[in-house]
Design a protein around this motif. Structure first.
Motif, PDB file in Angstrom:
ATOM      1  N   ARG A 113       0.847  -1.184   0.000  1.00 55.61           N
ATOM      2  CA  ARG A 113       0.000   0.000   0.000  1.00 55.61           C
ATOM      3  C   ARG A 113       0.885   1.237   0.000  1.00 55.61           C
ATOM      4  O   ARG A 113       1.921   1.280   0.662  1.00 55.61           O
ATOM      5  N   PHE A 153      -1.866   9.050 -10.945  1.00 59.64           N
ATOM      6  CA  PHE A 153      -2.874   9.890 -10.305  1.00 59.64           C
ATOM      7  C   PHE A 153      -2.525  11.361 -10.501  1.00 59.64           C
ATOM      8  O   PHE A 153      -1.356  11.742 -10.662  1.00 59.64           O
ATOM      9  N   TYR A 184      -7.397   9.095 -10.767  1.00 58.92           N
ATOM     10  CA  TYR A 184      -6.406   8.021 -10.824  1.00 58.92           C
ATOM     11  C   TYR A 184      -6.829   6.969 -11.835  1.00 58.92           C
ATOM     12  O   TYR A 184      -8.010   6.834 -12.170  1.00 58.92           O
ATOM     13  N   CYS A 198       0.722   5.511   0.458  1.00 63.21           N
ATOM     14  CA  CYS A 198      -0.091   6.629   0.929  1.00 63.21           C
ATOM     15  C   CYS A 198       0.628   7.950   0.665  1.00 63.21           C
ATOM     16  O   CYS A 198       1.859   8.016   0.697  1.00 63.21           O
ATOM     17  N   PHE A 202      -4.447  10.209   1.156  1.00 63.08           N
ATOM     18  CA  PHE A 202      -5.075   9.314   0.183  1.00 63.08           C
ATOM     19  C   PHE A 202      -4.107   8.175  -0.122  1.00 63.08           C
ATOM     20  O   PHE A 202      -2.900   8.383  -0.276  1.00 63.08           O
ATOM     21  N   CYS A 203      -4.661   6.976  -0.151  1.00 70.91           N
ATOM     22  CA  CYS A 203      -3.847   5.763  -0.275  1.00 70.91           C
ATOM     23  C   CYS A 203      -4.346   4.898  -1.420  1.00 70.91           C
ATOM     24  O   CYS A 203      -5.548   4.852  -1.705  1.00 70.91           O
ATOM     25  N   PHE A 204      -3.393   4.186  -2.037  1.00 72.55           N
ATOM     26  CA  PHE A 204      -3.690   3.168  -3.035  1.00 72.55           C
ATOM     27  C   PHE A 204      -3.207   1.836  -2.484  1.00 72.55           C
ATOM     28  O   PHE A 204      -2.056   1.708  -2.056  1.00 72.55           O
ATOM     29  N   CYS A 247      -8.682   2.264  -3.301  1.00 70.73           N
ATOM     30  CA  CYS A 247      -8.310   3.648  -3.013  1.00 70.73           C
ATOM     31  C   CYS A 247      -9.221   4.202  -1.926  1.00 70.73           C
ATOM     32  O   CYS A 247     -10.431   3.944  -1.929  1.00 70.73           O
TER      33      CYS A 247
END
Length: 219
Positions: free
Chosen positions: A40, A118, A57, A42, A102-104, A69
């Protein structure tokens, strides 16, 4: 009057050129990040209250081109959350001041690495001309032309970004397909080689003369 008009036209031309250069060089934070499997990433941004931001994104390559997300406000409240999305856009007006996160996430994937693009835009775009929002009179022909060119350039930039991402995604799929075809071809070659050797040995065994065993009898 003629001198004032010429000066005004020169000022408008300078403003128009500056606006066009600003369009070509401006933009929010655009990044392309690699997201390993079961990992992950962030990102954090400090924002004032009452500010608009937009998160766009898209997954360029890897697996099924999907990613999780989510976005959190400074209080830890989740204001956006989507799972296994290929692409999305999230606009939001901040209510509190602080650091937004914001995290993926690719934690659901065990083998597939992902590449995620993104674009994080903060605030509204400033007016192309000074006091444009507070003007009472209509725009001149030169000013209208500047606004039209500005909007067209924005559209061109968005289209270029879209096609660039599509091209990167298609290239990734083509490379993945090429790899699968290459591995399959090598596998077929090995199988044919083994089958050919087996057939040769089998045919050779058919035509091999078998000599009967000799044995003597005594009286």
């Amino acid at each position: 009057g003629a001198v004032r008009g010429a000066v005004r036209g020169a000022v408008v031309r300078v403003l128009c050129l500056a606006a066009l250069l600003g369009v070509l060089g401006a933009g929010g934070t655009e990044l392309t990040v690699e997201l390993p499997d079961s990992d992950r990433r962030c990102f954090h941004q400090e924002l004032e209250s009452g500010i608009k931001f937009t998160l766009d994104y898209q997954v360029i390559s890897g697996g099924h081109y999907d990613v999780d997300c989510y976005v959190e406000d400074p209080n830890g409240k989740t204001i956006y959350q989507e799972t296994k999305k290929q692409y999305d856009s999230f606009p939001h007006h901040t209510e509190v001041k602080g650091v937004y996160t914001f995290c993926f996430s690719n934690e659901f994937s065990t083998f597939s690495h992902k590449i995620v693009y993104f674009d994080f835009q903060v605030g509204d775009e400033p007016p192309i001309l000074p006091d444009m929002n507070n003007r009472v009179t209509a725009l001149t022909q030169m000013e209208s032309a500047c606004v039209t060119i500005h909007e067209m350039l924005n559209s061109v930039i968005d289209s270029q970004t879209h096609y660039r991402l599509r091209e990167a995604q298609d290239r990734s799929r083509a490379e993945e397909l090429n790899g699968r075809v290459s591995y399959w071809s090598v596998g077929e070659t090995l199988i044919l080689f083994v089958v050919s050797i087996g057939q040769v040995m089998l045919l050779k065994s058919f035509f091999t003369e078998k000599r009967p065993g000799s044995g003597g009898t005594s009286t």
